[in-house]
Design a protein around this motif. Structure first.
Motif, PDB file in Angstrom:
ATOM      1  N   ALA A 220     106.509  45.129  18.505  1.00 33.24           N
ATOM      2  CA  ALA A 220     106.595  44.369  17.251  1.00 33.24           C
ATOM      3  C   ALA A 220     105.650  44.960  16.202  1.00 33.24           C
ATOM      4  O   ALA A 220     106.012  45.094  15.026  1.00 33.24           O
ATOM      5  N   PHE A 221     104.442  45.324  16.621  1.00 31.36           N
ATOM      6  CA  PHE A 221     103.482  45.925  15.691  1.00 31.36           C
ATOM      7  C   PHE A 221     103.999  47.265  15.173  1.00 31.36           C
ATOM      8  O   PHE A 221     103.932  47.551  13.968  1.00 31.36           O
ATOM      9  N   ALA A 222     104.535  48.081  16.072  1.00 36.39           N
ATOM     10  CA  ALA A 222     105.085  49.376  15.658  1.00 36.39           C
ATOM     11  C   ALA A 222     106.230  49.192  14.666  1.00 36.39           C
ATOM     12  O   ALA A 222     106.338  49.923  13.672  1.00 36.39           O
ATOM     13  N   ALA A 223     107.079  48.192  14.910  1.00 35.57           N
ATOM     14  CA  ALA A 223     108.216  47.951  14.018  1.00 35.57           C
ATOM     15  C   ALA A 223     107.755  47.513  12.632  1.00 35.57           C
ATOM     16  O   ALA A 223     108.263  48.007  11.620  1.00 35.57           O
ATOM     17  N   VAL A 224     106.791  46.590  12.560  1.00 34.26           N
ATOM     18  CA  VAL A 224     106.358  46.106  11.245  1.00 34.26           C
ATOM     19  C   VAL A 224     105.689  47.227  10.450  1.00 34.26           C
ATOM     20  O   VAL A 224     105.901  47.353   9.250  1.00 34.26           O
ATOM     21  N   VAL A 225     104.923  48.065  11.114  1.00 29.26           N
ATOM     22  CA  VAL A 225     104.277  49.185  10.411  1.00 29.26           C
ATOM     23  C   VAL A 225     105.317  50.229  10.015  1.00 29.26           C
ATOM     24  O   VAL A 225     105.303  50.728   8.884  1.00 29.26           O
TER      25      VAL A 225
ATOM     26  N   PHE B  95     102.487  40.743   2.688  1.00 29.99           N
ATOM     27  CA  PHE B  95     102.257  39.390   2.202  1.00 29.99           C
ATOM     28  C   PHE B  95     101.619  38.627   3.362  1.00 29.99           C
ATOM     29  O   PHE B  95     101.510  39.145   4.480  1.00 29.99           O
ATOM     30  N   PHE B  96     101.162  37.400   3.092  1.00 34.57           N
ATOM     31  CA  PHE B  96     100.342  36.698   4.076  1.00 34.57           C
ATOM     32  C   PHE B  96     100.983  36.614   5.458  1.00 34.57           C
ATOM     33  O   PHE B  96     100.368  36.983   6.460  1.00 34.57           O
ATOM     34  N   GLU B  97     102.216  36.097   5.542  1.00 34.90           N
ATOM     35  CA  GLU B  97     102.843  35.911   6.851  1.00 34.90           C
ATOM     36  C   GLU B  97     103.048  37.233   7.581  1.00 34.90           C
ATOM     37  O   GLU B  97     102.854  37.322   8.791  1.00 34.90           O
ATOM     38  N   LYS B  98     103.440  38.248   6.843  1.00 36.73           N
ATOM     39  CA  LYS B  98     103.649  39.559   7.453  1.00 36.73           C
ATOM     40  C   LYS B  98     102.325  40.122   7.972  1.00 36.73           C
ATOM     41  O   LYS B  98     102.255  40.669   9.071  1.00 36.73           O
ATOM     42  N   SER B  99     101.274  39.972   7.177  1.00 37.74           N
ATOM     43  CA  SER B  99      99.949  40.441   7.594  1.00 37.74           C
ATOM     44  C   SER B  99      99.444  39.671   8.806  1.00 37.74           C
ATOM     45  O   SER B  99      98.893  40.261   9.746  1.00 37.74           O
ATOM     46  N   LEU B 100      99.634  38.347   8.789  1.00 37.19           N
ATOM     47  CA  LEU B 100      99.227  37.509   9.924  1.00 37.19           C
ATOM     48  C   LEU B 100      99.945  37.947  11.193  1.00 37.19           C
ATOM     49  O   LEU B 100      99.335  38.086  12.259  1.00 37.19           O
ATOM     50  N   SER B 101     101.232  38.181  11.072  1.00 33.25           N
ATOM     51  CA  SER B 101     102.028  38.618  12.210  1.00 33.25           C
ATOM     52  C   SER B 101     101.542  39.969  12.738  1.00 33.25           C
ATOM     53  O   SER B 101     101.383  40.161  13.944  1.00 33.25           O
ATOM     54  N   ALA B 102     101.278  40.908  11.835  1.00 33.56           N
ATOM     55  CA  ALA B 102     100.817  42.239  12.245  1.00 33.56           C
ATOM     56  C   ALA B 102      99.462  42.160  12.944  1.00 33.56           C
ATOM     57  O   ALA B 102      99.237  42.829  13.962  1.00 33.56           O
ATOM     58  N   VAL B 103      98.552  41.353  12.412  1.00 30.43           N
ATOM     59  CA  VAL B 103      97.229  41.197  13.042  1.00 30.43           C
ATOM     60  C   VAL B 103      97.384  40.556  14.419  1.00 30.43           C
ATOM     61  O   VAL B 103      96.756  40.993  15.391  1.00 30.43           O
ATOM     62  N   ALA B 104      98.224  39.520  14.526  1.00 33.14           N
ATOM     63  CA  ALA B 104      98.445  38.860  15.816  1.00 33.14           C
ATOM     64  C   ALA B 104      99.060  39.828  16.825  1.00 33.14           C
ATOM     65  O   ALA B 104      98.671  39.841  18.003  1.00 33.14           O
ATOM     66  N   GLU B 105     100.008  40.647  16.377  1.00 34.34           N
ATOM     67  CA  GLU B 105     100.639  41.628  17.271  1.00 34.34           C
ATOM     68  C   GLU B 105      99.628  42.664  17.749  1.00 34.34           C
ATOM     69  O   GLU B 105      99.597  43.010  18.935  1.00 34.34           O
TER      70      GLU B 105
ATOM     71  N   GLY C  27     105.732  32.334  15.963  1.00 34.12           N
ATOM     72  CA  GLY C  27     105.841  31.311  14.927  1.00 34.12           C
ATOM     73  C   GLY C  27     106.133  31.887  13.557  1.00 34.12           C
ATOM     74  O   GLY C  27     106.969  31.364  12.811  1.00 34.12           O
ATOM     75  N   VAL C  28     105.472  32.988  13.222  1.00 29.87           N
ATOM     76  CA  VAL C  28     105.707  33.642  11.930  1.00 29.87           C
ATOM     77  C   VAL C  28     107.148  34.150  11.857  1.00 29.87           C
ATOM     78  O   VAL C  28     107.833  33.954  10.854  1.00 29.87           O
ATOM     79  N   HIS C  29     107.623  34.773  12.930  1.00 31.47           N
ATOM     80  CA  HIS C  29     108.980  35.307  12.927  1.00 31.47           C
ATOM     81  C   HIS C  29     110.033  34.194  12.856  1.00 31.47           C
ATOM     82  O   HIS C  29     111.048  34.349  12.168  1.00 31.47           O
ATOM     83  N   ILE C  30     109.787  33.081  13.529  1.00 33.80           N
ATOM     84  CA  ILE C  30     110.715  31.948  13.449  1.00 33.80           C
ATOM     85  C   ILE C  30     110.744  31.397  12.022  1.00 33.80           C
ATOM     86  O   ILE C  30     111.805  31.076  11.486  1.00 33.80           O
ATOM     87  N   HIS C  31     109.570  31.313  11.402  1.00 33.64           N
ATOM     88  CA  HIS C  31     109.473  30.809  10.031  1.00 33.64           C
ATOM     89  C   HIS C  31     110.194  31.726   9.035  1.00 33.64           C
ATOM     90  O   HIS C  31     110.848  31.246   8.104  1.00 33.64           O
ATOM     91  N   LEU C  32     110.088  33.036   9.222  1.00 33.01           N
ATOM     92  CA  LEU C  32     110.660  33.992   8.275  1.00 33.01           C
ATOM     93  C   LEU C  32     112.138  34.295   8.524  1.00 33.01           C
ATOM     94  O   LEU C  32     112.836  34.759   7.617  1.00 33.01           O
ATOM     95  N   ALA C  33     112.626  34.056   9.721  1.00 32.43           N
ATOM     96  CA  ALA C  33     113.985  34.460  10.098  1.00 32.43           C
ATOM     97  C   ALA C  33     115.080  33.978   9.154  1.00 32.43           C
ATOM     98  O   ALA C  33     115.935  34.783   8.763  1.00 32.43           O
TER      99      ALA C  33
END
Length: 143
Positions: free
Chosen positions: A74-79, A101-111, A18-24
């Motif tokens: 996905a987690f490795a890529a964001v870091v 930022f919030f969405e990026k952090s949320l995505s990283a935690v979810a990953e 969901g975060v990635h779809i929102h940010l794309a």
């Protein structure tokens, strides 16, 4: 316990998707030529949704392995792209983004959480042979 683990693993992957779809769209606008970061975000989202559905429907070792691969990559890529300025290569854009930022952090935690839960699910399901008996190694004798 098994169903809760499946649901939580899938939920983590769906949050990531969901975060990635929102940010794309915003990231695609920044790189209109080539593959584009937004397109990569949508591909990652599709992989996360498929892995989430696979875990929910099957709950097998293969489904947990797929969820682990999607979440961990996905987690490795964001870091990586947060801390390392990897230049563009081939059709792939440079994706350095040195802020959290919030969405990026949320995505990283979810990953990360999805990867952890998928790893637990994978570890909990031991390989089984026919009729549910554990597989024997080649050197083991039967009684």
């Amino acid at each position: 316990m098994n169903m809760a683990l499946r649901v939580l693993t899938a939920l983590a992957l769906l949050i990531d998707a969901g975060v990635h779809i929102h940010l794309a769209p915003g990231y695609q606008a920044a790189t209109p030529a080539g593959i584009g970061q937004g397109s990569l975000f949508l591909l990652e989202s599709a992989a996360a949704v498929l892995a989430a559905l696979y875990v929910l429907i099957r709950g097998s070792r293969a489904s947990y392995a797929a969820a682990l691969a999607v979440g961990l990559s996905a987690f490795a890529a964001v870091v990586l792209y947060r801390y390392v300025d990897v230049p563009a290569f081939g059709p792939f854009p440079a994706m350095f983004d040195p802020v959290w930022f919030f969405e990026k952090s949320l995505s990283a935690v979810a990953e990360a959480l999805g990867s952890l839960l998928a790893g637990i699910g994978l570890a909990r399901l031991s390989p089984k042979g026919p009729a549910g008996h554990p597989l024997r190694s080649a050197g083991q004798r039967t009684s």
